[in-house]
Design a protein around this motif. Structure first.
Motif, short mmCIF file in Angstrom:
data_model
loop_
_atom_site.label_atom_id
_atom_site.label_comp_id
_atom_site.label_asym_id
_atom_site.label_seq_id
_atom_site.Cartn_x
_atom_site.Cartn_y
_atom_site.Cartn_z
N ASP A 177 82.60 26.90 26.28
CA ASP A 177 83.10 25.96 25.12
C ASP A 177 84.58 26.27 24.89
O ASP A 177 84.56 27.06 23.83
CB ASP A 177 82.05 25.87 23.92
CG ASP A 177 82.48 24.84 23.00
OD1 ASP A 177 83.46 24.29 23.29
OD2 ASP A 177 81.88 24.95 21.82
N ALA A 178 85.47 25.66 25.48
CA ALA A 178 86.77 25.96 25.06
C ALA A 178 87.08 25.93 23.58
O ALA A 178 87.86 26.94 23.23
CB ALA A 178 87.87 25.32 25.83
N PRO A 179 86.77 25.04 22.84
CA PRO A 179 86.93 24.86 21.36
C PRO A 179 86.36 26.13 20.62
O PRO A 179 87.01 26.52 19.50
CB PRO A 179 86.28 23.77 20.78
CG PRO A 179 86.37 22.76 22.21
CD PRO A 179 86.04 23.62 23.21
N LEU A 180 85.44 26.68 21.01
CA LEU A 180 84.81 27.86 20.43
C LEU A 180 85.77 28.81 20.44
O LEU A 180 85.97 29.78 19.26
CB LEU A 180 83.70 28.20 21.40
CG LEU A 180 82.94 29.58 20.89
CD1 LEU A 180 82.36 29.46 19.38
CD2 LEU A 180 82.01 29.96 21.86
N TYR A 181 86.68 29.07 21.43
CA TYR A 181 87.65 30.15 21.46
C TYR A 181 88.78 29.98 20.59
O TYR A 181 89.02 30.79 19.75
CB TYR A 181 88.23 30.33 22.97
CG TYR A 181 87.36 30.83 24.04
CD1 TYR A 181 86.95 32.01 23.93
CD2 TYR A 181 86.99 29.91 25.01
CE1 TYR A 181 85.96 32.58 25.00
CE2 TYR A 181 85.90 30.60 25.96
CZ TYR A 181 85.55 31.89 25.94
OH TYR A 181 84.79 32.16 26.75
N THR A 182 89.37 28.80 20.49
CA THR A 182 90.36 28.55 19.70
C THR A 182 89.91 28.46 18.09
O THR A 182 90.90 28.97 17.41
CB THR A 182 91.13 27.16 19.98
OG1 THR A 182 90.04 26.18 19.79
CG2 THR A 182 91.53 26.95 21.28
N GLU A 183 88.63 27.81 17.66
CA GLU A 183 88.27 28.19 16.61
C GLU A 183 88.06 29.58 16.08
O GLU A 183 88.30 30.07 15.08
CB GLU A 183 86.91 27.16 16.39
CG GLU A 183 87.14 25.92 16.56
CD GLU A 183 85.96 25.19 16.55
OE1 GLU A 183 84.88 25.83 16.05
OE2 GLU A 183 85.97 23.95 16.89
N ALA A 184 87.56 30.31 16.98
CA ALA A 184 87.11 31.84 16.55
C ALA A 184 88.62 32.82 16.44
O ALA A 184 88.52 33.42 15.62
CB ALA A 184 86.28 32.38 17.77
N VAL A 185 89.58 32.28 17.29
CA VAL A 185 90.93 32.84 17.27
C VAL A 185 91.39 32.50 16.01
O VAL A 185 92.00 33.47 15.15
CB VAL A 185 91.59 32.76 18.50
CG1 VAL A 185 93.21 33.20 18.26
CG2 VAL A 185 91.18 33.29 19.55
N ALA A 186 91.62 31.22 15.52
CA ALA A 186 92.00 30.98 14.18
C ALA A 186 91.49 31.45 13.32
O ALA A 186 92.09 31.87 12.18
CB ALA A 186 91.98 29.33 14.41
N THR A 187 89.91 31.43 13.13
CA THR A 187 89.34 32.21 12.04
C THR A 187 89.70 33.82 11.78
O THR A 187 90.11 34.18 10.84
CB THR A 187 87.83 32.00 12.29
OG1 THR A 187 87.57 30.68 12.27
CG2 THR A 187 87.09 32.56 11.24
N VAL A 188 89.46 34.27 12.89
CA VAL A 188 89.85 35.82 12.88
C VAL A 188 91.36 35.99 12.76
O VAL A 188 91.63 36.96 11.95
CB VAL A 188 89.72 36.36 14.39
CG1 VAL A 188 90.01 37.77 14.31
CG2 VAL A 188 88.10 36.25 14.55
N ALA A 189 92.20 35.50 13.36
CA ALA A 189 93.54 35.48 12.79
C ALA A 189 93.84 35.16 11.41
O ALA A 189 94.47 36.02 10.64
CB ALA A 189 94.43 34.84 13.68
N ALA A 190 93.25 34.40 10.60
CA ALA A 190 93.39 33.98 9.38
C ALA A 190 93.09 35.16 8.50
O ALA A 190 93.63 35.60 7.39
CB ALA A 190 92.86 32.56 8.92
N ALA A 191 91.86 35.63 8.83
CA ALA A 191 91.29 36.77 8.08
C ALA A 191 92.10 37.89 8.08
O ALA A 191 92.36 38.78 7.15
CB ALA A 191 89.83 37.11 8.67
N VAL A 192 92.75 38.37 9.30
CA VAL A 192 93.53 39.49 9.31
C VAL A 192 94.64 39.29 8.53
O VAL A 192 95.29 40.45 8.05
CB VAL A 192 93.70 39.82 11.04
CG1 VAL A 192 94.89 40.92 11.26
CG2 VAL A 192 92.30 40.10 11.67
N ARG A 193 95.49 38.16 8.86
CA ARG A 193 96.75 37.93 8.12
C ARG A 193 96.32 38.15 6.53
O ARG A 193 97.39 38.62 5.74
CB ARG A 193 97.01 36.48 8.39
CG ARG A 193 97.87 36.52 9.75
CD ARG A 193 98.96 35.11 9.49
NE ARG A 193 97.90 34.09 9.76
CZ ARG A 193 97.45 33.42 11.05
NH1 ARG A 193 97.57 33.96 12.10
NH2 ARG A 193 96.67 32.32 10.79
#
Length: 68
Positions: free
Chosen positions: A8-24
């Protein structure tokens, strides 16, 4: 450590966006993100992505495209 996988390609983009926002939000003292994927986006000896090569297995394409 957590991993994300599947076709599921959207799974990757959503996961990356969520993790990147949390780390920022945690700032410079927060955790680091390490992303590892397969070699589908790497270039072969002909300067063609492995994904675009006629030898790349069709059954792996749904998994690889999310990582690319």
């Amino acid at each position: 450590m957590r991993t994300v996988g599947g076709p599921d390609a959207p799974l990757y983009t959503e996961a990356v966006a969520t993790v990147a926002a949390a780390v920022r939000a945690l700032g410079p003292k927060g955790p680091r993100i390490v992303h590892t994927g397969g070699g589908a986006s790497l270039l072969n000896e002909d300067e063609v992505r492995h994904f675009d090569s006629p030898h790349f297995p069709e059954e792996f394409k749904p998994y690889a495209i999310g990582q690319i």
